[in-house]
Design a protein around this motif. Structure first.
Motif, PDB file in Angstrom:
ATOM      1  N   PHE A   5       0.804  -1.217   0.000  1.00  0.00           N
ATOM      2  CA  PHE A   5       0.000   0.000   0.000  1.00  0.00           C
ATOM      3  C   PHE A   5       0.843   1.275   0.000  1.00  0.00           C
ATOM      4  N   PHE A   9       0.423   3.958  -2.998  1.00  0.00           N
ATOM      5  CA  PHE A   9       0.094   5.364  -2.771  1.00  0.00           C
ATOM      6  C   PHE A   9       1.164   6.287  -3.329  1.00  0.00           C
ATOM      7  N   GLU A 157     -11.892   8.144  -0.783  1.00  0.00           N
ATOM      8  CA  GLU A 157     -11.051   8.931   0.131  1.00  0.00           C
ATOM      9  C   GLU A 157     -11.836   9.358   1.364  1.00  0.00           C
ATOM     10  N   MET A 160     -12.177   6.469   3.696  1.00  0.00           N
ATOM     11  CA  MET A 160     -10.942   6.220   4.437  1.00  0.00           C
ATOM     12  C   MET A 160     -10.765   7.207   5.583  1.00  0.00           C
ATOM     13  N   LYS A 164     -10.232   6.260   9.438  1.00  0.00           N
ATOM     14  CA  LYS A 164      -9.057   6.686  10.208  1.00  0.00           C
ATOM     15  C   LYS A 164      -9.472   7.373  11.510  1.00  0.00           C
ATOM     16  N   GLU A 194     -10.123  -0.618   2.378  1.00  0.00           N
ATOM     17  CA  GLU A 194     -10.489   0.656   1.766  1.00  0.00           C
ATOM     18  C   GLU A 194      -9.314   1.281   1.016  1.00  0.00           C
ATOM     19  N   GLU A 195      -8.092   1.052   1.511  1.00  0.00           N
ATOM     20  CA  GLU A 195      -6.910   1.518   0.786  1.00  0.00           C
ATOM     21  C   GLU A 195      -6.801   0.818  -0.568  1.00  0.00           C
TER      22      GLU A 195
END
Length: 444
Positions: A5, A9, A157, A160, A164, A194-195
């Motif tokens: 990940f 990213f 996004e 996420m 978080k 979700e990432e």
């Protein structure tokens, strides 16, 4: 997996940075670029130029035809002399001629050929416009696909960010002993999923851009970012153009219908051209002839000069010629019958074109109506899911529901938002198709 990940990213960050560094293109700029560079449009434009040349030639066929000839021969041995007797000597003779011919009447074939070429050119121009219309629709669909993909990225996004924040709250509750550590691990696992979803959505966005680049015949290395337009507001009480009303307008303005109509007219002109071969043709002609021989002498043995020979040897005349067809082994009758069959075929082609247009409009209307209903239902679903998620989140924060129920509620909300975005862009595109068939310009 621990390194997957961060690497993903990093790649997405580089890609996003590259895109943002490029210029911004709005929909009209994309369409203009495609109209100038699309290969299919360029080929159709060449085809139109071809029919333009055919029309010019058909008009020029009304003009007289003029031809000339010049020959030079070396004669050895017995040669015809100026006094019409033969003698043995070598000579050099030059002959020249000029002739002209113009058709006075041939069963109106020339004029009918002009009319046919004119209709063929108009049909080709209509085909060119149809090609432009198609590419404009494709560009608009690809443009909206990018906007849809960007919205899904934003949904991922946002999802996420919520996860978080919830991880931070859950960690505090776990540290305080209010929740078991398993709840924190489950939410962290949810974040990992979700990432991955965000990575997938980013890839979909990149593919949507690639699709647009390819439609524009633009290398993917020359990247740009599309402009964010102000999209029309989807209203529950919004009215759609009636499909039959759109069809009645479209059948009078759409280039594919115009092209079929022009080709039907062209086939009728071909019948007239074929029938013209049944009639006599009348033409007017004129010709001029002269010659010079370097050995010609007069009766006293003096060499005849070049100028005198040109004066003495010139011949010219004018005349009218009539050609009357009597028997052509049935070829003309066969050509007429085949031309009439082509008219019948073009009539069916015109009707088929109208039927296809009507079906496309009806399909677009049905799809737009379905997308509107789906949008309204999805909008209510999002409102309900937002309230349900808020309630579930409050209960999760006090330990009344577990992380599985919490994640399920959040996933339901994300799906509802995705469905809403899909319905919105689908509805906008379908309404744009209806507007386009109704003669309006595609704008966002």
């Amino acid at each position: 997996m621990k390194h997957l990940f961060p690497l993903a990213f990093l790649m997405l960050f580089v890609f996003s940075g590259t895109i943002s560094a490029q210029e911004t293109w709005d929909l009209q700029k994309c369409i203009n670029y495609a109209l100038e560079n699309n290969i299919q449009i360029q080929q159709q434009s060449i085809n139109t130029d071809y029919y333009g040349n055919e029309l010019k030639q058909a008009k020029k066929n009304l003009l007289p035809s003029v031809s000339g000839g010049l020959s030079n021969s070396f004669n050895f041995g017995r040669t015809l002399q100026y006094d019409n007797t033969y003698a043995n000597y070598n000579s050099n003779q030059t002959n020249g001629n000029l002739s002209a011919n113009v058709t006075l009447w041939n069963g109106f074939t020339l004029q009918n050929s002009i009319d046919k070429a004119d209709l063929d050119l108009k049909a080709s121009l209509a085909d060119l416009q149809k090609a432009k219309d198609d590419i404009m629709l494709f560009i608009a669909a690809s443009y909206l696909e990018i906007l849809f993909a960007e919205e899904l990225v934003q949904v991922a996004e946002d999802q996420m960010e919520v996860t978080k924040l919830q991880i931070e709250r859950t960690r505090k509750l776990v540290d305080a002993g209010s929740l078991a550590k398993g709840s924190l691990l489950e939410i962290e696992a949810q974040l990992a999923g979700e990432e991955l979803n965000l990575v997938n959505q980013q890839n979909s966005l990149q593919l949507a851009y690639l699709n647009l680049y390819q439609l524009l015949e633009l290398p993917s290395t020359e990247q740009f970012k599309i402009a964010e337009p102000v999209l029309p507001v989807v209203k529950a009480n919004g009215t759609l153009l009636n499909s039959m009303q759109v069809f009645r307008n479209a059948v009078n303005i759409r280039p594919e219908v115009k092209s079929a109509e022009y080709r039907l007219g062209s086939s009728k002109e071909q019948v007239a051209i074929a029938k013209g071969s049944l009639y006599p043709s009348v033409s007017f002609g004129a010709d001029y002839y002269n010659s010079y021989n370097n050995k010609y002498e007069d009766l006293v043995g003096d060499k005849i000069s070049f100028n005198d020979q040109l004066k003495n040897n010139e011949r010219y005349g004018v005349g009218v010629n009539m050609r009357i067809p009597i028997f052509s082994k049935g070829q003309v009758r066969t050509q007429i019958k085949n031309a009439e069959l082509q008219v019948l075929n073009q009539e069916l082609e015109l009707q088929s074109t109208k039927n296809v247009l009507r079906k496309e409009i009806e399909q677009a209307y049905t799809n737009a109506l379905a997308a509107l209903k789906k949008y309204m239902a999805s909008n209510k679903a999002v409102e309900s899911m937002q309230e349900a998620f808020r309630y579930t989140e409050e209960k999760f924060n006090v330990g009344m529901v577990n992380s599985v129920e919490y994640n399920q509620s959040k996933n339901n909300l994300a799906k509802a938002k995705s469905d809403l975005a899909q319905a919105k862009y689908d509805y906008i595109f379908r309404t744009k198709i209806l507007d386009f068939y109704n003669g309006e310009i595609i704008e966002l």
